[in-house]
Design a protein around this motif. Structure first.
Motif, mmCIF file in Angstrom:
data_model
loop_
_atom_site.group_PDB
_atom_site.id
_atom_site.type_symbol
_atom_site.label_atom_id
_atom_site.label_comp_id
_atom_site.label_asym_id
_atom_site.label_seq_id
_atom_site.Cartn_x
_atom_site.Cartn_y
_atom_site.Cartn_z
ATOM 1 N N SER A 165 -2.393 -16.448 -0.864
ATOM 2 C CA SER A 165 -2.227 -15.145 -0.204
ATOM 3 C C SER A 165 -0.921 -15.101 0.577
ATOM 4 O O SER A 165 -0.281 -14.047 0.660
ATOM 5 N N LEU A 166 -0.480 -16.232 1.113
ATOM 6 C CA LEU A 166 0.806 -16.279 1.816
ATOM 7 C C LEU A 166 1.959 -16.030 0.843
ATOM 8 O O LEU A 166 2.823 -15.170 1.082
ATOM 9 N N VAL A 167 1.966 -16.779 -0.238
ATOM 10 C CA VAL A 167 3.089 -16.695 -1.183
ATOM 11 C C VAL A 167 3.105 -15.330 -1.878
ATOM 12 O O VAL A 167 4.160 -14.698 -2.021
ATOM 13 N N ASN A 168 1.915 -14.847 -2.275
ATOM 14 C CA ASN A 168 1.835 -13.539 -2.953
ATOM 15 C C ASN A 168 2.319 -12.396 -2.060
ATOM 16 O O ASN A 168 2.748 -11.354 -2.564
ATOM 17 N N ALA A 169 2.228 -12.581 -0.745
ATOM 18 C CA ALA A 169 2.623 -11.496 0.169
ATOM 19 C C ALA A 169 4.137 -11.354 0.285
ATOM 20 O O ALA A 169 4.632 -10.310 0.735
ATOM 21 N N ILE A 170 4.880 -12.363 -0.117
ATOM 22 C CA ILE A 170 6.336 -12.346 0.109
ATOM 23 C C ILE A 170 7.020 -11.107 -0.480
ATOM 24 O O ILE A 170 7.719 -10.387 0.237
ATOM 25 N N PRO A 171 6.811 -10.800 -1.781
ATOM 26 C CA PRO A 171 7.514 -9.614 -2.310
ATOM 27 C C PRO A 171 7.071 -8.324 -1.628
ATOM 28 O O PRO A 171 7.875 -7.398 -1.479
ATOM 29 N N ARG A 172 5.817 -8.263 -1.208
ATOM 30 C CA ARG A 172 5.319 -7.027 -0.594
ATOM 31 C C ARG A 172 5.916 -6.809 0.794
ATOM 32 O O ARG A 172 6.257 -5.675 1.141
ATOM 33 N N ILE A 173 6.063 -7.876 1.588
ATOM 34 C CA ILE A 173 6.666 -7.641 2.911
ATOM 35 C C ILE A 173 8.126 -7.236 2.771
ATOM 36 O O ILE A 173 8.621 -6.422 3.539
ATOM 37 N N LEU A 174 8.811 -7.782 1.779
ATOM 38 C CA LEU A 174 10.236 -7.459 1.650
ATOM 39 C C LEU A 174 10.454 -6.011 1.218
ATOM 40 O O LEU A 174 11.531 -5.459 1.424
ATOM 41 N N LYS A 175 9.417 -5.390 0.648
ATOM 42 C CA LYS A 175 9.514 -3.968 0.281
ATOM 43 C C LYS A 175 9.112 -3.051 1.433
ATOM 44 O O LYS A 175 9.298 -1.838 1.352
ATOM 45 N N ALA A 176 8.493 -3.624 2.470
ATOM 46 C CA ALA A 176 7.983 -2.796 3.572
ATOM 47 C C ALA A 176 9.066 -2.556 4.614
ATOM 48 O O ALA A 176 10.133 -3.180 4.596
ATOM 49 N N GLN A 177 8.791 -1.627 5.512
ATOM 50 C CA GLN A 177 9.699 -1.364 6.629
ATOM 51 C C GLN A 177 9.748 -2.587 7.546
ATOM 52 O O GLN A 177 8.731 -3.233 7.762
ATOM 53 N N PRO A 178 10.904 -2.878 8.140
ATOM 54 C CA PRO A 178 10.961 -3.987 9.103
ATOM 55 C C PRO A 178 9.996 -3.768 10.269
ATOM 56 O O PRO A 178 9.702 -2.639 10.638
ATOM 57 N N GLY A 179 9.521 -4.877 10.824
ATOM 58 C CA GLY A 179 8.619 -4.796 11.969
ATOM 59 C C GLY A 179 7.528 -5.839 11.878
ATOM 60 O O GLY A 179 7.494 -6.644 10.944
ATOM 61 N N VAL A 180 6.675 -5.846 12.887
ATOM 62 C CA VAL A 180 5.464 -6.667 12.842
ATOM 63 C C VAL A 180 4.450 -5.879 12.021
ATOM 64 O O VAL A 180 4.056 -4.771 12.400
ATOM 65 N N LEU A 181 4.064 -6.421 10.886
ATOM 66 C CA LEU A 181 3.269 -5.666 9.918
ATOM 67 C C LEU A 181 1.807 -6.103 9.924
ATOM 68 O O LEU A 181 1.490 -7.256 10.212
ATOM 69 N N LEU A 182 0.946 -5.166 9.563
ATOM 70 C CA LEU A 182 -0.448 -5.484 9.281
ATOM 71 C C LEU A 182 -0.644 -5.473 7.766
ATOM 72 O O LEU A 182 0.116 -4.825 7.040
ATOM 73 N N MET A 183 -1.677 -6.135 7.298
ATOM 74 C CA MET A 183 -1.956 -6.143 5.862
ATOM 75 C C MET A 183 -2.134 -4.734 5.319
ATOM 76 O O MET A 183 -1.864 -4.473 4.141
ATOM 77 N N THR A 184 -2.582 -3.811 6.161
ATOM 78 C CA THR A 184 -2.775 -2.429 5.722
ATOM 79 C C THR A 184 -1.466 -1.631 5.729
ATOM 80 O O THR A 184 -1.455 -0.478 5.307
ATOM 81 N N ASP A 185 -0.383 -2.229 6.229
ATOM 82 C CA ASP A 185 0.925 -1.556 6.217
ATOM 83 C C ASP A 185 1.687 -1.822 4.928
ATOM 84 O O ASP A 185 2.691 -1.154 4.649
ATOM 85 N N ILE A 186 1.278 -2.845 4.180
ATOM 86 C CA ILE A 186 2.056 -3.225 3.000
ATOM 87 C C ILE A 186 1.263 -2.893 1.743
ATOM 88 O O ILE A 186 0.142 -2.390 1.817
ATOM 89 N N GLY A 187 1.841 -3.143 0.592
ATOM 90 C CA GLY A 187 1.234 -2.735 -0.677
ATOM 91 C C GLY A 187 -0.060 -3.468 -0.982
ATOM 92 O O GLY A 187 -0.425 -4.441 -0.313
ATOM 93 N N VAL A 188 -0.734 -2.974 -1.988
ATOM 94 C CA VAL A 188 -1.982 -3.568 -2.450
ATOM 95 C C VAL A 188 -1.738 -5.037 -2.807
ATOM 96 O O VAL A 188 -0.791 -5.342 -3.538
ATOM 97 N N PRO A 189 -2.583 -5.952 -2.311
ATOM 98 C CA PRO A 189 -2.429 -7.363 -2.672
ATOM 99 C C PRO A 189 -2.403 -7.558 -4.186
ATOM 100 O O PRO A 189 -3.079 -6.835 -4.917
ATOM 101 N N ALA A 190 -1.614 -8.495 -4.631
ATOM 102 C CA ALA A 190 -1.546 -8.788 -6.072
ATOM 103 C C ALA A 190 -0.920 -10.154 -6.271
ATOM 104 O O ALA A 190 -0.071 -10.581 -5.490
ATOM 105 N N TRP A 191 -1.341 -10.794 -7.310
ATOM 106 C CA TRP A 191 -0.767 -12.076 -7.695
ATOM 107 C C TRP A 191 0.680 -11.882 -8.127
ATOM 108 O O TRP A 191 0.996 -10.963 -8.875
ATOM 109 N N LYS A 192 1.542 -12.754 -7.622
ATOM 110 C CA LYS A 192 2.959 -12.678 -7.998
ATOM 111 C C LYS A 192 3.397 -14.026 -8.503
ATOM 112 O O LYS A 192 3.023 -15.038 -7.971
#
Lengths: 333, 333
Positions: free
Chosen positions: A306-333
């Motif tokens: 879950s840590l590694v899979n989140a990397i591409p999703r955080i980089l697409k999100a707005q900068p800031g302290v993010l919650l899991m509900t602020d970023i895209g749907v979880p997915a295997w990367k």
């Protein structure tokens, strides 16, 4: 292609950190650039020495983030160095200041402002200025007991109540988990350790807070209950011998009320010889929803995913302290 | 507060459109500003006349989007006017040109470029220029057979294969669904209608395409199979009498292969008197994952929820033609 890869470093090289950077090393889209650990025994080594992964021979160990950052570019740090929000935020601040994003397994960082509102706000301001993203995630907290039930409500017309349960058969799990749940301790000892904040599942109230945030429920009361699970007979695992009457696990619950209305009840049991391990959620509302993950999601092993899979999703999100509900749907990367 | 509400209009006022705007009218954060339908019988009426919701008396019906847009501001249009990507995109173009975002129940808009690559590209360019977001979503396609299994893989170290199944007991569903699955038709007639594109579940290959996109699988072969379900005995519902041997539902499957490796298999059964209705997915990989929604998620009723719940999430996303995996985790709003 090399220059398009995401440059990732590992902060904290305990068992989870080692698994985390090993998984990162398997990904074609990641370039592992180094590791950071305060343990002097690791200084001067390479990640290859520490993980046994041959291709990490060029990735050095550093004593501090600053030392690593001076050697070259880092895009994302995988942070696996504890459960406490305040300590973790202090460690993450210098990374965010340099615009380096962080995905952390720190349980309390699932909702950083819950325990460390001032530090979280400060970190958020730094991120917005530098372009960094900081996310706390994992399997629990971070997925099975919070994000998954939240995701289900995407098809809800109304939601009245959310019940979430997780039963983990600790007999099938690694030694650290069997130890963490107090295998072989006297029940009173386990109660004392929980009361002192030295035992129990970390981040449970954060899961509750994330659900409350997503549903728009402003809890007027939240509480946590803890009981050791008592071995009903002598139990033997690869790592522990537990006598009848000793502790063989934990039963932990959290509840969130809005006024006199209970909105969320979460129930977690992790114990040896648990029958029918599973994750589940029952959402009372329109439509009623009942979801179940048969066998459950194994924690440690999937947490690093879950840590590694989140990397591409955080980089697409707005900068800031993010919650899991602020970023895209979880997915295997 | 009024000026902070999201201004929403309804395009298409068939049964789903009516349910959709009724649900929107229940939300404190939405202001319903009007409806659009080409049916001349609806012209000059109000949404209150059409939906029976008293507080929509000020929301007029218009014959075209342009007519409505000239009367005042619209932020989001709920589009429920068909299953075909090309027709829907033509209807949506003028909205996107004015910077108005759209959430559509059009099944083929789940992955617009799958059937209408050129139109989708054109619409995307318009959106990026105007600031509009366009999303196709729903329960199926849009959630249970695609987004939910994708979401589960957020905790996967590896994914080898995804199997998804959905069993709907059509006896408990509305008349249009019972009709759509061919209740009472001769099996040959139903096969012919499917072959002509006039029967069957729409958007199934789009669900497959969304999973492929999320997993990074470039399918070299995809196909769809269709068979009527034959009534094993005489069946009676509130709406249909079906004789033994007649069609009482559909069994539809899609498969996605990468080279000689099967990556995805999806199996959908919707028929009268179906036992044990449920949604489920089995993800082969590390860890293995098996998820089940007991009773399943009721389609029509929850579809309008998924449309309305998506509104805040699309407005937070980057402008463009969006996929469900481009926006935040689904959640009740």
């Amino acid at each position: 292609m090399q220059q398009n890869k995401i440059k990732v470093a590992q902060f904290g090289l305990g068992p989870i950190g080692i698994e985390s950077i090993k998984l990162a090393a398997d990904k074609e889209w990641i370039e592992v650039v180094g590791g950071i650990d305060i343990d002097p025994a690791k200084a001067g080594k390479t990640l290859s020495d520490i993980t046994g992964v041959g291709k990490l021979a060029a990735a050095r160990m550093y004593k501090s983030f600053e030392e690593l950052a001076e050697k070259g570019k880092v895009d994302v740090v995988l942070h696996t160095a504890g459960s406490k929000a305040d300590v973790s935020i202090q460690q993450i601040m210098p990374m965010a200041q340099r615009g380096v994003s962080v995905v952390s397994s720190c349980e309390e960082l699932l909702v950083p402002k819950f325990r460390a509102p001032k530090l979280a706000e400060e970190l958020d301001a730094i991120c917005r200025k530098s372009g960094a993203r900081v996310l706390g995630t994992g399997v629990n907290p971070g997925f099975v007991m919070d994000v998954l039930p939240i995701c289900m409500t995407g098809v809800s017309r109304t939601v009245e109540h959310i019940y979430v349960e997780r039963v983990v058969n600790a007999s099938t799990r690694r030694m650290p988990l069997q130890k963490k749940i107090g295998s072989g301790l006297e029940p009173e000892e386990m109660r004392r350790l929980f009361a002192e904040g030295k035992a129990g599942h970390a981040g449970f109230l954060e899961s509750l807070a994330l659900i409350g945030h997503a549903m728009g429920w402003q809890f007027t009361e939240t509480y946590e209950l803890f009981e050791p699970v008592i071995a009903p007979y002598d139990l033997t695992t690869k790592f522990f011998n537990v006598k009848k009457g000793q502790c063989c696990g934990i039963h932990q619950q959290v509840v969130g009320n809005v006024g006199s209305v209970q909105r969320v009840h979460m129930d977690l049991k992790m114990y040896l010889d648990a029958r029918d391990p599973h994750d589940g959620a029952t959402i009372t509302g329109d439509p009623p929803l009942e979801i179940r993950v048969n066998g459950g999601v194994a924690g440690d092993h999937a947490t690093v995913a879950s840590l590694v899979n989140a990397i591409p999703r955080i980089l697409k999100a707005q900068p800031g302290v993010l919650l899991m509900t602020d970023i895209g749907v979880p997915a295997w990367k």
